[in-house]
Design a protein around this motif. Structure first.
Motif, short mmCIF file in Angstrom:
data_model
loop_
_atom_site.label_atom_id
_atom_site.label_comp_id
_atom_site.label_asym_id
_atom_site.label_seq_id
_atom_site.Cartn_x
_atom_site.Cartn_y
_atom_site.Cartn_z
N ARG A 23 29.68 41.81 30.32
CA ARG A 23 30.31 40.99 29.54
C ARG A 23 30.89 41.48 28.29
O ARG A 23 32.04 41.39 27.63
CB ARG A 23 29.40 40.03 28.91
CG ARG A 23 29.05 38.97 29.95
CD ARG A 23 27.92 37.94 29.65
NE ARG A 23 27.61 36.99 30.84
CZ ARG A 23 26.50 36.18 30.97
NH1 ARG A 23 25.67 36.33 29.92
NH2 ARG A 23 26.36 35.72 32.03
N ASP A 24 30.27 42.68 27.59
CA ASP A 24 30.69 43.36 26.32
C ASP A 24 32.07 44.00 26.87
O ASP A 24 33.02 43.90 25.97
CB ASP A 24 29.84 44.34 26.23
CG ASP A 24 28.55 43.72 25.54
OD1 ASP A 24 28.20 42.66 25.00
OD2 ASP A 24 27.42 44.54 25.45
N GLU A 25 32.12 44.61 27.96
CA GLU A 25 33.44 45.16 28.24
C GLU A 25 34.54 44.25 28.47
O GLU A 25 35.77 44.45 28.32
CB GLU A 25 33.43 46.17 29.50
CG GLU A 25 32.77 47.50 28.93
CD GLU A 25 33.10 48.31 30.16
OE1 GLU A 25 34.15 49.02 30.43
OE2 GLU A 25 31.96 48.69 30.83
N LEU A 26 34.16 42.90 29.15
CA LEU A 26 35.16 42.00 29.43
C LEU A 26 35.65 41.11 28.32
O LEU A 26 36.57 40.49 28.53
CB LEU A 26 34.90 41.44 30.68
CG LEU A 26 34.84 42.51 31.93
CD1 LEU A 26 34.30 41.59 33.33
CD2 LEU A 26 36.04 43.10 32.46
N SER A 27 34.74 41.01 27.60
CA SER A 27 34.78 39.65 26.61
C SER A 27 36.15 39.69 25.60
O SER A 27 36.51 38.96 25.29
CB SER A 27 33.71 39.62 25.70
OG SER A 27 33.34 40.90 24.83
N PRO A 28 36.89 40.98 25.28
CA PRO A 28 38.04 41.08 24.67
C PRO A 28 38.91 40.39 25.41
O PRO A 28 40.07 39.90 24.80
CB PRO A 28 38.28 42.39 24.37
CG PRO A 28 36.89 43.23 24.22
CD PRO A 28 36.35 42.54 25.30
N GLY A 29 39.05 40.28 26.78
CA GLY A 29 40.19 39.92 27.73
C GLY A 29 39.96 40.50 28.82
O GLY A 29 39.88 41.93 28.93
N ILE A 30 40.96 39.84 29.81
CA ILE A 30 40.85 40.59 31.12
C ILE A 30 42.16 40.40 32.01
O ILE A 30 42.93 39.30 31.43
CB ILE A 30 39.70 40.15 32.12
CG1 ILE A 30 40.05 38.69 32.39
CG2 ILE A 30 38.43 40.41 31.66
CD1 ILE A 30 39.00 38.33 33.73
N VAL A 31 42.38 40.99 32.83
CA VAL A 31 43.82 40.95 33.67
C VAL A 31 43.26 40.81 35.14
O VAL A 31 42.55 41.90 35.54
CB VAL A 31 44.84 42.01 33.64
CG1 VAL A 31 46.07 41.52 34.59
CG2 VAL A 31 45.50 41.77 31.93
N MET A 32 43.30 39.76 35.63
CA MET A 32 42.95 39.85 37.20
C MET A 32 44.19 39.70 38.15
O MET A 32 45.08 39.04 37.47
CB MET A 32 41.92 38.82 37.52
CG MET A 32 42.45 37.42 37.61
SD MET A 32 41.02 36.00 37.94
CE MET A 32 39.96 36.41 36.75
N THR A 33 44.11 40.46 39.48
CA THR A 33 45.28 40.10 40.09
C THR A 33 44.81 40.48 41.55
O THR A 33 43.69 40.61 41.78
CB THR A 33 46.09 41.48 39.87
OG1 THR A 33 47.31 41.24 40.76
CG2 THR A 33 45.53 42.78 39.85
N ARG A 34 45.69 40.37 42.55
CA ARG A 34 45.28 40.51 44.10
C ARG A 34 44.75 42.08 44.05
O ARG A 34 45.38 43.00 43.58
CB ARG A 34 46.80 40.33 44.96
CG ARG A 34 47.42 39.01 44.88
CD ARG A 34 48.51 39.31 45.71
NE ARG A 34 49.10 37.87 45.62
CZ ARG A 34 50.49 37.82 44.79
NH1 ARG A 34 50.99 38.72 43.91
NH2 ARG A 34 51.02 36.74 44.69
N GLY A 35 43.78 42.17 44.95
CA GLY A 35 43.28 43.52 45.23
C GLY A 35 43.58 43.83 46.55
O GLY A 35 43.99 42.85 47.57
N GLN A 36 43.11 44.98 47.29
CA GLN A 36 43.43 45.16 48.63
C GLN A 36 42.15 44.62 49.28
O GLN A 36 41.26 44.18 48.67
CB GLN A 36 43.54 46.68 48.82
CG GLN A 36 44.91 47.08 48.14
CD GLN A 36 44.87 48.83 47.90
OE1 GLN A 36 44.10 49.20 47.22
NE2 GLN A 36 45.73 49.38 48.87
N GLU A 37 42.31 44.47 50.75
CA GLU A 37 41.18 43.83 51.34
C GLU A 37 40.92 42.29 51.03
O GLU A 37 39.87 41.62 51.33
CB GLU A 37 40.10 44.67 51.58
CG GLU A 37 40.12 45.91 52.43
CD GLU A 37 40.40 47.22 51.33
OE1 GLU A 37 41.11 48.10 51.88
OE2 GLU A 37 40.31 47.02 50.13
#
Length: 143
Positions: A23-37
């Protein structure tokens, strides 16, 4: 650094509660996208910017590089965790990764991966033998 394996649930609105250790690292905002597999990659905004910059350095004349850039960047979605540390996974990404209610969220160093739990179990079982049988240097300097 993201480490470990967690088993959160996807709610009826397509949201997942981020593991407490992330949570601490991700709380300022994230980007999610397609990954492999057929999993999803989740980056901090800063890490995604660095990742996208590396993608942008690939030659436009290389068909594989263009395809990788398209798959990765066209599926990217900037998201902000809410006050309950939930993040919405867009419908197109839920569909791509085949996400249902049961998820497996893993720390993969500089990124987080979100898997359908059944798909993760299959992947893990398939990879165990080759992981155990690794006898030559796969990652330079590691073994």
């Amino acid at each position: 650094m993201f480490l470990g394996t967690y088993a959160p649930k996807l709610d009826e609105k397509g949201r997942v509660i981020l593991p407490a250790k992330f949570r601490d690292e991700l709380s300022p905002g994230i980007v999610m996208t397609r990954g492999q597999e057929n999993c999803l990659y989740v980056f901090t905004t800063r890490e995604f910017e660095a990742f996208a910059e590396k993608i942008g350095q690939a030659p436009l004349t290389d068909k594989s590089a263009r395809s990788y850039a398209r798959m990765t960047l066209s599926g990217a979605s900037a998201e902000m965790p809410d006050k309950q540390n939930r993040v919405t996974i867009p419908a197109n990404l839920r569909s791509y990764a085949g996400l249902d209610r049961d998820l497996t969220v893993i720390g993969a160093g500089t990124r987080v991966e979100i898997w359908d739990s059944a798909a993760w179990d299959v992947y893990l079982a398939e990879q165990e033998t080759s992981f155990a049988d690794t006898s030559e240097e796969v990652i330079p300097g590691l073994i």
